[in-house]
Design an enzyme around this catalytic site. Structure first.
Site, mmCIF file in Angstrom:
data_model
loop_
_atom_site.group_PDB
_atom_site.id
_atom_site.type_symbol
_atom_site.label_atom_id
_atom_site.label_comp_id
_atom_site.label_asym_id
_atom_site.label_seq_id
_atom_site.Cartn_x
_atom_site.Cartn_y
_atom_site.Cartn_z
ATOM 1 N N ASP A 39 0.816 -1.207 0.000
ATOM 2 C CA ASP A 39 0.000 0.000 0.000
ATOM 3 C C ASP A 39 0.856 1.266 0.000
ATOM 4 O O ASP A 39 2.044 1.235 0.324
ATOM 5 C CB ASP A 39 -0.907 0.025 1.241
ATOM 6 C CG ASP A 39 -2.190 -0.761 1.032
ATOM 7 O OD1 ASP A 39 -2.417 -1.233 -0.090
ATOM 8 O OD2 ASP A 39 -2.956 -0.903 2.009
ATOM 9 N N LYS A 61 -3.568 3.107 -2.868
ATOM 10 C CA LYS A 61 -4.737 3.900 -3.272
ATOM 11 C C LYS A 61 -4.809 5.096 -2.335
ATOM 12 O O LYS A 61 -4.979 4.946 -1.131
ATOM 13 C CB LYS A 61 -6.015 3.069 -3.196
ATOM 14 C CG LYS A 61 -6.043 1.900 -4.163
ATOM 15 C CD LYS A 61 -7.384 1.212 -4.202
ATOM 16 C CE LYS A 61 -7.643 0.393 -2.942
ATOM 17 N NZ LYS A 61 -6.752 -0.767 -2.844
ATOM 18 N N MET A 170 -9.796 8.671 7.617
ATOM 19 C CA MET A 170 -10.122 9.218 6.285
ATOM 20 C C MET A 170 -11.151 10.350 6.356
ATOM 21 O O MET A 170 -12.045 10.445 5.521
ATOM 22 C CB MET A 170 -10.608 8.104 5.350
ATOM 23 C CG MET A 170 -9.557 7.039 5.087
ATOM 24 S SD MET A 170 -10.151 5.611 4.149
ATOM 25 C CE MET A 170 -11.069 4.716 5.417
#
Length: 505
Positions: A39, A61, A170
């Site tokens: 990641d 991502k 997030m």
């Protein structure tokens, strides 16, 4: 599992990204990986754990950036597994906390691929702890919820507003929406808020405020990656934070050989420092074993063996054993060592030094030598180039007959690690440490390569304190970098750590 393949996929949680918080199982699997698919938030130090021939594929991502489609990641996992490869899918945090691991597992199951899940420490748990914030408390928080702020419109804010403590991942881009929804659903505007950015990394920052002012306090600041903690427990941070550690909030660059950095890093991290390791030395076997082999074959002709480094001990002993001999051939030989670390490595080889000079430095070896050197045959296994010329000269001047043999090479790395260069440019490093003159020289040359031709390396260190392990290293620092700010009183890594602590008070 496919009958045609013995491949397996390991979905490993990388934790917060900091190598210090990787699980033992994760470290073990990285060391055996043939394929690594990782990641975007994985720290570069974790990537260094894989074998040199491991194929590394970045598949991160990140919001607002070019990302690898999930379908493509699924295809890669299946394809390499069916080729019989040992595949590590290194995922940020824990694979099952907003990690989309379920989609990857479904693809592996459909293809009849074997897999294993390895948990990781989620930043949802680590970030509050590293900021000194307990997610639960007997009086202030009987429960907490972990949620994603990526799509706030899908959440039940009326229910969430009643939960004592919220840990939101997030949520940087939607912070104003989150704040508005909580206040609208009955949360006090004075509710404490903390935002931990880059949890556990060298650039970790914590922003403090309330629902009323946290948006204005973080305006124009990138809050990714970040964990937002909302609740009365945020007010407990001053009580539980580890800010009393002397090196808390210090970022220290350690310049040593990669295989030697971990012990020093551990010493500094125990005092609260954030450590960046920069291999400034590459240790390899000598270009030829011929001279060392000749010396070992006639070892009975020598009176003294002088070892001045851990590398010297290890390479000498390993070569001795590889030639079919054992330590009994050293029975009549007296051994002198320079440095506490050198002595420790010798002890681990079940060998006892006959002489260790005071202050652990080579300068005092000749002055305090326990017997007259005149006519004594001295074997000195050393680095192939660039080390201890003064010691050899002094031993010879005292009548010693010195035989120098190369037992290892100490070379400068090809390039500076990009993350280290970025940290230096962005003034994120507080202290740079040097444990030998050679690390100073190599560091200087590595920096010099990155700068324009008319710029001196010391210019990039204007805001950095320079810490040296001892006088010889300090002399090289002054010659090349113009100064030394910290020098160890005891010329060991422990002594250097103590000196850094004292200077940081």
């Amino acid at each position: 599992m496919s009958e045609l393949s013995n491949g397996k996929v390991y979905l490993v949680g990388a934790g917060t990204g900091n190598i210090a918080y990787l699980t033992l199982r994760g470290k073990e699997l990285l060391a055996e990986a043939e394929i690594l698919i990782y990641d975007a938030l994985v720290d570069s130090q974790l990537l260094a754990l894989v074998p040199a021939d491991c194929l590394q594929i970045a598949a991160g991502k990140r919001g607002g950036q070019t990302s690898t489609p999930q379908d493509r990641i699924n295809q890669l996992l299946v394809a390499y597994c069916l080729q019989g490869k040992q595949v590590v899918r290194l995922k940020s945090g824990d694979p099952f906390i907003f990690g989309r691991a379920n989609e990857e597992i479904e693809a592996l199951q459909t293809a009849n691929c074997d897999y294993e899940l390895v948990p990781g420490i989620s930043s949802a748990l680590a970030a509050p702890l590293l900021a000194g914030i307990p997610l639960t408390d007997k009086y202030l928080s009987s429960c907490f919820a972990v949620l994603s702020g990526h799509q706030p419109e899908q959440l039940d804010w009326q229910a969430l507003a009643r939960i004592d403590t919220l840990a939101i991942l997030m949520g940087g881009r939607t912070l104003s929406v989150i704040v508005g929804e909580l206040i609208a659903n009955g949360r006090s505007p004075q509710e404490p808020v903390a935002i931990v950015c880059h949890c556990s990394q060298r650039q970790q920052q914590v922003f403090w405020g309330t629902l009323t002012d946290i948006v204005s306090k973080t305006e124009q600041i990138s809050l990714s990656p970040a964990v937002i903690i909302i609740g009365q427990v945020v007010s407990l941070s001053s009580q539980y934070s580890d800010r009393q550690l002397p090196l808390k909030d210090k970022t220290i660059l350690v310049t040593r050989a990669s295989e030697q950095a971990s012990n020093f890093t551990a010493l500094l991290e125990r005092q609260g420092a954030k450590v960046i390791e920069m291999p400034a030395l590459v240790i390899t076997p000598p270009s030829s074993w011929q001279e060392l082999d000749k010396a070992i074959a006639t070892i009975e002709l020598f009176d003294w063996l002088i070892l001045t480094s851990a590398n010297g001990v290890n390479y000498f002993c390993d070569r001795l054993l590889s030639l079919g001999k054992d330590y009994r051939v050293l029975g009549k030989l007296k051994i002198a060592v320079v440095g506490k670390k050198t002595a420790d490595v010798l002890y681990k080889r079940n060998l006892q030094p006959d002489f260790i000079p005071p202050d652990f430095v080579a300068d005092s070896l000749v002055v305090n030598f326990p017997e007259a050197l005149n006519g004594k045959n001295v074997l000195f296994p050393r680095v192939e180039t660039g080390g201890r010329e003064v010691l050899v000269r002094e031993l010879t001047s005292q009548g010693g007959v010195v035989t120098e043999v190369a037992v290892y090479q100490s070379q400068c790395p090809d390039r500076l690690e990009p993350s280290v260069w970025q940290a230096l440019q962005q003034k994120q490093i507080d202290i740079v440490t040097f444990a030998s003159s050679k690390t100073v020289k190599n560091f200087y040359h590595l920096i010099e390569r990155e700068l324009p031709a008319d710029t001196k390396p010391e210019s990039i260190l204007e805001t950095v304190s320079i810490a040296s392990i001892g006088p010889q290293t300090s002399k090289t620092c002054v010659e090349l970098l113009g100064r030394v700010n910290i020098e160890a009183v005891e010329y060991t890594l422990e002594g250097l750590t103590e000196a850094i602590q004292e200077a940081s008070k």
